[in-house]
Write a protein that holds these residues in place. Structure first.
Motif, PDB file in Angstrom:
ATOM      1  N   ARG A 205     -48.915  -1.385   0.458  1.00 23.17           N
ATOM      2  CA  ARG A 205     -48.976  -1.129   1.905  1.00 23.17           C
ATOM      3  C   ARG A 205     -49.226   0.339   2.182  1.00 23.17           C
ATOM      4  NH1 ARG A 205     -43.928  -3.338   4.523  1.00 23.17           N
ATOM      5  NH2 ARG A 205     -44.498  -1.921   6.180  1.00 23.17           N
ATOM      6  N   LEU A 206     -48.735   1.179   1.304  1.00 23.80           N
ATOM      7  CA  LEU A 206     -48.979   2.618   1.478  1.00 23.80           C
ATOM      8  C   LEU A 206     -50.482   2.897   1.366  1.00 23.80           C
ATOM      9  CD1 LEU A 206     -48.074   5.617   1.604  1.00 23.80           C
ATOM     10  CD2 LEU A 206     -47.809   5.553  -0.875  1.00 23.80           C
ATOM     11  N   VAL A 207     -51.092   2.361   0.315  1.00 25.48           N
ATOM     12  CA  VAL A 207     -52.530   2.596   0.113  1.00 25.48           C
ATOM     13  C   VAL A 207     -53.338   2.005   1.272  1.00 25.48           C
ATOM     14  CG1 VAL A 207     -54.504   2.011  -1.364  1.00 25.48           C
ATOM     15  CG2 VAL A 207     -52.358   2.774  -2.391  1.00 25.48           C
ATOM     16  N   GLU A 208     -52.945   0.821   1.673  1.00 27.72           N
ATOM     17  CA  GLU A 208     -53.631   0.158   2.790  1.00 27.72           C
ATOM     18  C   GLU A 208     -53.567   1.031   4.056  1.00 27.72           C
ATOM     19  OE1 GLU A 208     -52.314  -3.665   5.066  1.00 27.72           O
ATOM     20  OE2 GLU A 208     -52.335  -4.044   2.900  1.00 27.72           O
ATOM     21  N   SER A 209     -52.396   1.571   4.321  1.00 30.71           N
ATOM     22  CA  SER A 209     -52.228   2.388   5.517  1.00 30.71           C
ATOM     23  C   SER A 209     -53.037   3.685   5.425  1.00 30.71           C
ATOM     24  CB  SER A 209     -50.740   2.661   5.695  1.00 30.71           C
ATOM     25  OG  SER A 209     -50.532   3.845   6.369  1.00 30.71           O
ATOM     26  N   LEU A 210     -53.094   4.268   4.210  1.00 34.10           N
ATOM     27  CA  LEU A 210     -53.878   5.500   4.044  1.00 34.10           C
ATOM     28  C   LEU A 210     -55.371   5.223   4.212  1.00 34.10           C
ATOM     29  CD1 LEU A 210     -51.905   7.104   1.074  1.00 34.10           C
ATOM     30  CD2 LEU A 210     -51.954   7.873   3.451  1.00 34.10           C
ATOM     31  N   ARG A 211     -55.804   4.053   3.732  1.00 34.52           N
ATOM     32  CA  ARG A 211     -57.224   3.670   3.904  1.00 34.52           C
ATOM     33  C   ARG A 211     -57.554   3.551   5.383  1.00 34.52           C
ATOM     34  NH1 ARG A 211     -57.157  -0.390  -0.623  1.00 34.52           N
ATOM     35  NH2 ARG A 211     -57.949   0.781  -2.395  1.00 34.52           N
ATOM     36  N   ARG A 212     -56.630   2.906   6.114  1.00 36.85           N
ATOM     37  CA  ARG A 212     -56.834   2.723   7.557  1.00 36.85           C
ATOM     38  C   ARG A 212     -56.968   4.075   8.251  1.00 36.85           C
ATOM     39  NH1 ARG A 212     -53.015  -1.275   7.968  1.00 36.85           N
ATOM     40  NH2 ARG A 212     -51.463   0.279   8.552  1.00 36.85           N
ATOM     41  N   SER A 213     -56.075   5.018   7.882  1.00 37.93           N
ATOM     42  CA  SER A 213     -56.127   6.362   8.498  1.00 37.93           C
ATOM     43  C   SER A 213     -57.469   7.005   8.251  1.00 37.93           C
ATOM     44  CB  SER A 213     -55.087   7.288   7.868  1.00 37.93           C
ATOM     45  OG  SER A 213     -53.829   6.896   8.147  1.00 37.93           O
ATOM     46  N   LYS A 214     -57.927   6.888   7.009  1.00 40.11           N
ATOM     47  CA  LYS A 214     -59.186   7.539   6.635  1.00 40.11           C
ATOM     48  C   LYS A 214     -60.350   6.944   7.429  1.00 40.11           C
ATOM     49  CE  LYS A 214     -61.423   9.618   2.742  1.00 40.11           C
ATOM     50  NZ  LYS A 214     -61.870  10.632   3.645  1.00 40.11           N
ATOM     51  N   SER A 216     -60.242   5.588  10.231  1.00 41.38           N
ATOM     52  CA  SER A 216     -60.196   5.922  11.662  1.00 41.38           C
ATOM     53  C   SER A 216     -60.696   7.338  11.931  1.00 41.38           C
ATOM     54  CB  SER A 216     -58.778   5.754  12.192  1.00 41.38           C
ATOM     55  OG  SER A 216     -57.980   6.834  11.760  1.00 41.38           O
ATOM     56  N   GLY A 217     -61.134   8.040  10.872  1.00 41.61           N
ATOM     57  CA  GLY A 217     -61.759   9.343  11.084  1.00 41.61           C
ATOM     58  C   GLY A 217     -60.920  10.540  10.690  1.00 41.61           C
ATOM     59  N   LYS A 218     -59.775  10.321  10.059  1.00 44.05           N
ATOM     60  CA  LYS A 218     -58.937  11.478   9.695  1.00 44.05           C
ATOM     61  C   LYS A 218     -59.514  12.205   8.485  1.00 44.05           C
ATOM     62  CE  LYS A 218     -54.687   9.783  11.632  1.00 44.05           C
ATOM     63  NZ  LYS A 218     -53.249   9.806  11.604  1.00 44.05           N
ATOM     64  N   SER A 219     -59.461  13.539   8.549  1.00 42.54           N
ATOM     65  CA  SER A 219     -60.042  14.309   7.442  1.00 42.54           C
ATOM     66  C   SER A 219     -58.983  14.754   6.435  1.00 42.54           C
ATOM     67  CB  SER A 219     -60.763  15.534   7.985  1.00 42.54           C
ATOM     68  OG  SER A 219     -59.823  16.356   8.653  1.00 42.54           O
ATOM     69  N   SER A 220     -57.728  14.550   6.784  1.00 49.32           N
ATOM     70  CA  SER A 220     -56.669  14.903   5.838  1.00 49.32           C
ATOM     71  C   SER A 220     -55.498  13.967   6.075  1.00 49.32           C
ATOM     72  CB  SER A 220     -56.210  16.335   6.057  1.00 49.32           C
ATOM     73  OG  SER A 220     -55.538  16.437   7.303  1.00 49.32           O
ATOM     74  N   SER A 221     -54.637  13.856   5.066  1.00 50.89           N
ATOM     75  CA  SER A 221     -53.441  13.054   5.261  1.00 50.89           C
ATOM     76  C   SER A 221     -52.255  13.749   4.638  1.00 50.89           C
ATOM     77  CB  SER A 221     -53.593  11.678   4.597  1.00 50.89           C
ATOM     78  OG  SER A 221     -54.362  10.832   5.406  1.00 50.89           O
ATOM     79  N   ILE A 222     -51.137  13.652   5.334  1.00 52.68           N
ATOM     80  CA  ILE A 222     -49.892  14.165   4.764  1.00 52.68           C
ATOM     81  C   ILE A 222     -48.879  13.032   4.742  1.00 52.68           C
ATOM     82  CG2 ILE A 222     -47.925  15.685   5.224  1.00 52.68           C
ATOM     83  CD1 ILE A 222     -49.893  17.866   5.887  1.00 52.68           C
ATOM     84  N   VAL A 223     -48.324  12.811   3.558  1.00 54.30           N
ATOM     85  CA  VAL A 223     -47.269  11.816   3.417  1.00 54.30           C
ATOM     86  C   VAL A 223     -45.999  12.577   3.075  1.00 54.30           C
ATOM     87  CG1 VAL A 223     -46.459   9.788   2.158  1.00 54.30           C
ATOM     88  CG2 VAL A 223     -48.915  10.099   2.575  1.00 54.30           C
ATOM     89  N   VAL A 224     -44.996  12.460   3.939  1.00 56.74           N
ATOM     90  CA  VAL A 224     -43.723  13.132   3.669  1.00 56.74           C
ATOM     91  C   VAL A 224     -42.830  12.155   2.910  1.00 56.74           C
ATOM     92  CG1 VAL A 224     -41.667  14.160   4.699  1.00 56.74           C
ATOM     93  CG2 VAL A 224     -43.907  14.611   5.693  1.00 56.74           C
ATOM     94  N   VAL A 225     -42.317  12.607   1.781  1.00 59.23           N
ATOM     95  CA  VAL A 225     -41.511  11.733   0.922  1.00 59.23           C
ATOM     96  C   VAL A 225     -40.108  12.327   0.760  1.00 59.23           C
ATOM     97  CG1 VAL A 225     -41.416  10.569  -1.324  1.00 59.23           C
ATOM     98  CG2 VAL A 225     -43.628  11.289  -0.391  1.00 59.23           C
ATOM     99  N   ALA A 226     -39.080  11.571   1.152  1.00 59.59           N
ATOM    100  CA  ALA A 226     -37.700  12.035   0.901  1.00 59.59           C
ATOM    101  C   ALA A 226     -37.429  11.879  -0.593  1.00 59.59           C
ATOM    102  CB  ALA A 226     -36.718  11.190   1.701  1.00 59.59           C
ATOM    103  N   GLU A 227     -36.675  12.795  -1.175  1.00 62.31           N
ATOM    104  CA  GLU A 227     -36.491  12.741  -2.639  1.00 62.31           C
ATOM    105  C   GLU A 227     -35.821  11.444  -3.103  1.00 62.31           C
ATOM    106  OE1 GLU A 227     -32.744  15.863  -2.369  1.00 62.31           O
ATOM    107  OE2 GLU A 227     -33.983  15.901  -4.144  1.00 62.31           O
ATOM    108  N   GLY A 228     -35.075  10.793  -2.203  1.00 62.59           N
ATOM    109  CA  GLY A 228     -34.404   9.553  -2.595  1.00 62.59           C
ATOM    110  C   GLY A 228     -35.236   8.309  -2.302  1.00 62.59           C
TER     111      GLY A 228
END
Ligand code: ATP
Length: 328
Positions: A205-214, A216-228
């Motif tokens: 689902r993460l990859v799917e969501s990143l593909r969707r963002s891309k 939709s025209g986004k030129s960059s992506s930031i994924v914030v990950v909590a260490e836990g």
């Protein structure tokens, strides 16, 4: 005010957090205001066992409200976890004539204080100092607001590089058990995805969501990950998976680490620390003990240590939805 307490000790314990110095200052000055002697206890419970105390007055804490870290130093003490160690600590406090102490730290430090109180009927009060905001009974812990501001500033900078190079960045932030930092800085920094321990999105689902963002025209992506976060074994595993399963992005990782714990405390944390120090000392003076000071609905209130230690701090679910909508 009823005054059976004549000397109060103050210590910082566990991991340091911005605002601890402001809280020490407040405890010391509130003692001075009420004509109570105040002793700084160096190196947490370790220094308590060693009798490493220093008498402090209102002037001893000048020029520290804006400093990160803790002038009293902090430590983790194995010996304090033993009955023998705590007996030595008690003897040292008695020898110095200290009648009560305020501990600034996390839930481990509160557990230690609670056990100590039970064993020796010794008055104790806690101030929650940890950037993770992972303590039940308070909407904020000391250092959390500063850490949010520090991390947002860094994400803004990472975004500059990400959008200049068409990059996808995984940014790991602190938060072993709860995702407060990740969720808030994710929204504030415009992250495309936020991964927190409370939710398991799953790799696909993460990859799917990143593909969707891309798409939709986004030129960059930031994924914030909590260490836990539980999706991958580590943020590097996430990077490898996305690298292998998604084209068109140069994927990078940035682990922010200890820089999140340092720096001058924010205005909020300085005021919060000052308020909590006053409440901690005045509660001890009026005969209260075994409580954590904290904030509820912008009021400074007390929570019994056992509740603060046993309870679980929960994320605000509304923020999850806001984040989903914002990252469309
Ligand atoms: P942080 O949020 O940074 O981890 P913390 O206060 O939870 O802060 P801990 O290392 O868990 O950090 O606890 C600090 C100290 O409190 C320990 O080193 C130990 O001396 C004391 N302590 C913790 N748990 C206990 C316990 N069960 N009994 C006695 N003392 C304890």
């Amino acid at each position: 005010m009823l005054q059976t307490i004549k000397k109060i000790g103050v210590l910082t314990s566990g991991g340091d957090a911005p605002g601890m110095n402001a809280a020490i200052r407040s405890v010391v000055r509130t003692c001075a205001f009420h004509d109570i002697k105040c002793y700084g206890i160096y190196r947490g419970y370790e220094g308590m066992i060693d009798g490493d105390f220093i008498e402090m007055d209102a002037r001893s804490v000048k020029g520290i409200i804006n400093k990160g870290g803790t002038i009293l130093k902090s430590a983790r003490s194995k010996e304090f976890r033993t009955k023998e160690g705590r007996q030595i600590a008690y003897d040292q406090l008695k020898k110095a004539g200290i009648d009560a102490f305020v501990v600034i730290g996390g839930d481990g430090s509160f557990t230690g204080a609670m056990i100590f109180n039970k064993e020796f009927n010794f008055p104790v009060m806690g101030i929650p100092g940890t950037i993770d905001n992972d303590i039940f009974g308070t909407t904020h812990t000391l250092g959390y607001d500063t850490a949010l501001n520090t991390v947002v500033e860094v994400i803004d900078k990472i975004r500059d590089t990400a959008s200049s190079h068409n990059r996808l960045f995984f940014v790991e932030v602190m938060g072993r058990d709860v995702g407060h930092i990740a969720l808030n800085v994710g929204i504030a920094g415009g992250a495309e995805e936020i991964l927190i321990p409370e939710e398991d999105l799953g790799l696909d689902r993460l990859v799917e969501s990143l593909r969707r963002s891309k798409k939709s025209g986004k030129s960059s992506s930031i994924v914030v990950v909590a260490e836990g976060d539980k999706i991958g074994k580590s943020v590097f595993e996430l990077k490898d998976y996305v690298d292998q399963n998604m084209e068109g992005y140069d994927v990078r990782v940035s682990v922010l680490g200890h820089m999140q714990r340092g720096g001058p405390p924010s205005c909020f944390d300085r005021v919060f620390a000052s308020r909590m120090g006053v409440k901690a000392v005045e509660s001890l003076i009026t005969g209260k003990s075994n409580y954590m000071v904290g904030m509820k609905n912008d009021l400074i209130e007390l929570t019994p240590f056992d509740q603060a230690v046993k309870g679980k701090s929960k994320i605000n679910k509304e923020l999850l939805r806001v984040s989903d909508i914002m990252s469309i």
